[in-house]
Design a protein around this motif. Structure first.
Motif, mmCIF file in Angstrom:
data_model
loop_
_atom_site.group_PDB
_atom_site.id
_atom_site.type_symbol
_atom_site.label_atom_id
_atom_site.label_comp_id
_atom_site.label_asym_id
_atom_site.label_seq_id
_atom_site.Cartn_x
_atom_site.Cartn_y
_atom_site.Cartn_z
ATOM 1 N N VAL A 108 7.468 8.422 -8.878
ATOM 2 C CA VAL A 108 8.554 8.083 -7.944
ATOM 3 C C VAL A 108 9.891 8.190 -8.678
ATOM 4 O O VAL A 108 10.035 7.635 -9.772
ATOM 5 C CB VAL A 108 8.348 6.644 -7.407
ATOM 6 N N PRO A 109 10.892 8.882 -8.097
ATOM 7 C CA PRO A 109 12.191 9.003 -8.774
ATOM 8 C C PRO A 109 12.926 7.658 -8.910
ATOM 9 O O PRO A 109 13.458 7.351 -9.974
ATOM 10 C CB PRO A 109 12.990 9.965 -7.882
ATOM 11 N N GLY A 110 12.980 6.841 -7.837
ATOM 12 C CA GLY A 110 13.772 5.592 -7.878
ATOM 13 C C GLY A 110 15.249 5.921 -7.969
ATOM 14 O O GLY A 110 15.677 7.050 -7.700
ATOM 15 N N GLY A 111 16.035 4.892 -8.331
ATOM 16 C CA GLY A 111 17.440 5.119 -8.631
ATOM 17 C C GLY A 111 18.392 5.266 -7.454
ATOM 18 O O GLY A 111 19.568 5.535 -7.652
ATOM 19 N N GLY A 112 17.926 5.069 -6.230
ATOM 20 C CA GLY A 112 18.803 5.253 -5.069
ATOM 21 C C GLY A 112 19.636 4.014 -4.765
ATOM 22 O O GLY A 112 19.790 3.114 -5.593
ATOM 23 N N GLU A 113 20.167 3.968 -3.539
ATOM 24 C CA GLU A 113 20.889 2.791 -3.039
ATOM 25 C C GLU A 113 19.926 1.602 -3.028
ATOM 26 O O GLU A 113 18.708 1.797 -2.895
ATOM 27 C CB GLU A 113 21.322 3.054 -1.593
ATOM 28 N N LEU B 89 0.842 -1.204 0.000
ATOM 29 C CA LEU B 89 0.000 0.000 0.000
ATOM 30 C C LEU B 89 0.880 1.259 0.000
ATOM 31 O O LEU B 89 0.564 2.250 -0.668
ATOM 32 C CB LEU B 89 -0.936 0.013 1.220
ATOM 33 N N ALA B 90 1.993 1.204 0.717
ATOM 34 C CA ALA B 90 2.903 2.362 0.742
ATOM 35 C C ALA B 90 3.443 2.651 -0.655
ATOM 36 O O ALA B 90 3.654 3.815 -1.032
ATOM 37 C CB ALA B 90 4.046 2.099 1.721
ATOM 38 N N VAL B 91 3.642 1.594 -1.445
ATOM 39 C CA VAL B 91 4.097 1.776 -2.829
ATOM 40 C C VAL B 91 2.997 2.483 -3.634
ATOM 41 O O VAL B 91 3.251 3.465 -4.340
ATOM 42 C CB VAL B 91 4.472 0.418 -3.459
ATOM 43 N N ALA B 92 1.766 2.009 -3.498
ATOM 44 C CA ALA B 92 0.641 2.659 -4.193
ATOM 45 C C ALA B 92 0.546 4.122 -3.754
ATOM 46 O O ALA B 92 0.348 5.022 -4.587
ATOM 47 C CB ALA B 92 -0.659 1.915 -3.897
ATOM 48 N N ALA B 93 0.710 4.364 -2.460
ATOM 49 C CA ALA B 93 0.596 5.733 -1.925
ATOM 50 C C ALA B 93 1.673 6.649 -2.503
ATOM 51 O O ALA B 93 1.438 7.839 -2.714
ATOM 52 C CB ALA B 93 0.692 5.692 -0.400
ATOM 53 N N ALA B 94 2.847 6.083 -2.781
ATOM 54 C CA ALA B 94 3.940 6.893 -3.336
ATOM 55 C C ALA B 94 3.608 7.367 -4.748
ATOM 56 O O ALA B 94 4.050 8.428 -5.175
ATOM 57 C CB ALA B 94 5.228 6.080 -3.341
ATOM 58 N N PHE B 95 2.816 6.587 -5.487
ATOM 59 C CA PHE B 95 2.436 6.978 -6.857
ATOM 60 C C PHE B 95 1.154 7.814 -6.874
ATOM 61 O O PHE B 95 0.765 8.331 -7.921
ATOM 62 C CB PHE B 95 2.238 5.725 -7.731
ATOM 63 N N ALA B 96 0.477 7.906 -5.723
ATOM 64 C CA ALA B 96 -0.777 8.669 -5.653
ATOM 65 C C ALA B 96 -0.465 10.166 -5.586
ATOM 66 O O ALA B 96 0.686 10.571 -5.444
ATOM 67 C CB ALA B 96 -1.559 8.234 -4.417
ATOM 68 N N GLU B 97 -1.516 10.974 -5.704
ATOM 69 C CA GLU B 97 -1.374 12.424 -5.495
ATOM 70 C C GLU B 97 -1.850 12.704 -4.075
ATOM 71 O O GLU B 97 -2.986 12.368 -3.733
ATOM 72 C CB GLU B 97 -2.273 13.208 -6.473
ATOM 73 N N GLY B 98 -0.978 13.296 -3.268
ATOM 74 C CA GLY B 98 -1.398 13.717 -1.925
ATOM 75 C C GLY B 98 -0.978 12.746 -0.839
ATOM 76 O O GLY B 98 -0.329 11.733 -1.090
ATOM 77 N N GLU B 99 -1.411 13.088 0.376
ATOM 78 C CA GLU B 99 -0.918 12.371 1.549
ATOM 79 C C GLU B 99 -1.776 11.146 1.873
ATOM 80 O O GLU B 99 -2.997 11.231 1.908
ATOM 81 C CB GLU B 99 -0.949 13.350 2.732
ATOM 82 N N GLY C 38 9.727 -0.261 -8.703
ATOM 83 C CA GLY C 38 10.627 0.020 -9.823
ATOM 84 C C GLY C 38 9.976 -0.104 -11.189
ATOM 85 O O GLY C 38 10.485 0.437 -12.173
ATOM 86 N N LEU C 39 8.829 -0.806 -11.270
ATOM 87 C CA LEU C 39 8.179 -1.014 -12.572
ATOM 88 C C LEU C 39 7.614 0.282 -13.145
ATOM 89 O O LEU C 39 7.351 0.387 -14.337
ATOM 90 C CB LEU C 39 7.046 -2.046 -12.454
ATOM 91 N N ALA C 40 7.415 1.273 -12.273
ATOM 92 C CA ALA C 40 6.806 2.524 -12.747
ATOM 93 C C ALA C 40 7.598 3.752 -12.305
ATOM 94 O O ALA C 40 7.164 4.879 -12.531
ATOM 95 C CB ALA C 40 5.369 2.607 -12.247
ATOM 96 N N SER C 41 8.747 3.540 -11.651
ATOM 97 C CA SER C 41 9.537 4.701 -11.210
ATOM 98 C C SER C 41 10.400 5.208 -12.366
ATOM 99 O O SER C 41 10.600 4.498 -13.359
ATOM 100 C CB SER C 41 10.387 4.332 -9.998
ATOM 101 N N GLU C 42 10.899 6.447 -12.234
ATOM 102 C CA GLU C 42 11.675 7.026 -13.348
ATOM 103 C C GLU C 42 12.951 6.236 -13.591
ATOM 104 O O GLU C 42 13.297 5.940 -14.735
ATOM 105 C CB GLU C 42 12.007 8.491 -13.036
ATOM 106 N N ARG C 43 13.688 5.950 -12.510
ATOM 107 C CA ARG C 43 14.913 5.154 -12.639
ATOM 108 C C ARG C 43 14.683 3.793 -11.963
ATOM 109 O O ARG C 43 13.762 3.663 -11.156
ATOM 110 C CB ARG C 43 16.088 5.913 -12.001
#
Ligand code: S3P
Length: 458
Positions: free
Chosen positions: A389-394, A333-343, A412-417
């Motif tokens: 989601v930017p992605g691409g970190g450690e 759910l936290a992954v879905a929330a990261a792609f959502a608009e808002g808190e 990662g399937l939908a993040s930029e990196r």
């Protein structure tokens, strides 16, 4: 200590639309219980669709060590020739449950209600998890903790009493594992064992005990709770079980399709027991295009095909009383929330701290590593979604936790990196075919040094 699987780093990349139909493996909770109730019944229990993940296989080995004959007839098809309540033997060797909290805790209930002795152990994750919550009621029922690691953790040796005491027990946390351990011990007690839970948790043990012929009554208790009464010393009858697909595993494909633009998938035959569908309720509140079709019954549980289309999601407030119905689904759910608009505010997540990892901390750290704005306030997780989601970190640290690994591979399937994780090996505990199944839908996931992730070998 249990030999851990060697770490296997993995990575997922921005993917095209996910499409097609998929069937996720059998429900983990029902799979463990099928084997255990098979052990406690006289005769042959036949199981179709058993989850052949490492966790469940460990439970199968434990059932064999306590006296059952456990055979794999074909993929997902198993036969358990049980010995019946009251007729178990002490296992010769330590019961190694690997990563499996459910298998170990339910089996502690079985051992703690029988005049036998067994030693329980597991991997570094299981060794860190609280077992006092199980041992406390078992001691009230007459069991003896012969030895245990600090804080009552595994490795521990438990000896059940000659005469098990039926008790009335109010669970100190909303936990189906505590409830189930007490009921399983109560099977070998003369009289009625009662478990009271202030918040209803998954009810598979109660339902399955009835299907195996035990006398069980369930009544509402307070606003959200239940009182479960079991008449002890039943002669359980071996039965046939068809294990429906696991909603907690379906959750990963579901969210992957929601956040990956243009996707449309069908996840077949997923169990929709209302005590397991909190994630779907929440996603629909967030604006997800999720519908059920072909709703029917399998083995006493309602199942349905879940049709999912990529959707624009909005942040929501998830009430704490919903937690027991989606306790394993907060990482995804936290992954879905990261792609959502808002808190999105997920309230009352204290139980997440004692899962395969401290999931509250692990999800929070993973989100930050992927460039997502998130914070913890008390027991709440707050994710500020920005529609992407930017992605691409450690690499995300998965802490031997299969659900952390799968959740961030979905991210990662939908993040930029791309999103990397430090270890995908533990996915085999609950969803051995996760990578091939997701690839079949179009997901770009690479696992280092491993062509496939198959957990089941016997
Ligand atoms: C389970 C109960 C839940 C859940 C676990 C499976 C079960 O644990 O997290 O994955 O099958 O009874 P708790 O009882 O600790 O909430």
């Amino acid at each position: 200590m249990s030999s851990s699987l060697p770490p296997s780093p993995a990575r997922s990349r921005r993917s095209g639309a996910l499409t097609g139909r998929a069937r996720v493996p059998g429900d983990k909770s029902i799979s463990h219980r099928s084997l255990i109730l098979g052990l406690l019944s006289v005769g042959e229990t036949r199981i179709e669709g058993l989850l052949e993940g490492e966790d469940v296989l460990a439970t199968g080995r434990a059932c064999a060590a306590l006296g059952a004959t456990v055979e794999r007839l074909a993929a997902g098809r198993w036969r358990v020739s049980g010995v019946g309540v009251g007729a178990l033997k002490s296992p010769a060797e330590t019961l190694d449950f690997g990563n499996a909290g459910t298998g170990s805790r339910l089996m502690m209930g079985v051992v703690g209600g029988h005049p036998i002795e067994a030693t329980f152990d597991g991997d570094a994750s299981l060794r860190s998890r609280p077992m006092r919550r199980i041992l406390d009621p078992l001691e009230k029922m007459g069991a003896l903790v012969v030895s245990a690691a600090e804080g009552g953790r595994v490795p521990l040796t438990l000896r059940g009493p000659n005469r098990t005491i039926p008790i009335t027990y109010e669970t100190p946390a909303p936990s189906a594992q505590i409830k189930s351990a007490v009921l399983l011990a109560g099977l070998n007690a003369p009289g009625v064992t009662t478990v009271i839970e202030r918040e209803a948790t998954r009810d598979h043990t109660e339902r399955m005990l009835k299907a195996f012929g035990a006398e069980v009554t369930v009544e509402p208790h307070g606003a959200h709770g239940r009182a479960i009464r079991l008449v002890g010393e039943p002669e359980l009858r071996a039965t046939q079980i068809s294990v429906p697909a696991d909603p907690s595993s379906a959750a990963f494909a579901l969210v992957a399709a929601l956040v990956t633009p243009g996707s449309e998938i069908v996840i077949e035959g997923v169990m929709t027991n209302p005590l397991r569908t909190g994630l779907m309720t929440t996603l629909i509140e967030m604006g997800a295009d999720v519908t059920l079709s072909d709703v029917h019954e399998v083995g006493g549980e309602e199942v349905a095909d879940i049709v999912v289309r990529a959707s624009r999601l909005a942040g929501v407030d998830v009430p704490p009383e919903r937690a027991p119905t989606m306790i394993d689904e907060y990482p995804i759910l936290a992954v879905a929330a990261a792609f959502a608009e808002g808190e999105t505010r997920m309230r009352g997540l204290h139980e997440l701290r004692v899962k395969e990892s401290d999931r509250l901390a692990a999800v929070h750290a993973g989100l930050l590593a992927c460039g997502v704005e998130a914070r913890i306030e008390g027991d709440d997780l707050i994710v500020t979604g920005k529609g992407g989601v930017p992605g691409g970190g450690e690499p995300v640290a998965t802490h031997l936790d299969h659900r952390i690994a799968m959740s961030f591979l979905v991210m990662g399937l939908a993040s930029e990196r791309p999103v990397a994780i430090d270890d995908a090996a533990m996915i085999a505990t609950s969803f051995p075919d996760f990578v091939p199944l997701m690839r079949g839908l179009g997901a770009a996931i690479d696992v280092e040094g491993q062509v496939e992730l198959h957990g089941a070998s016997s």
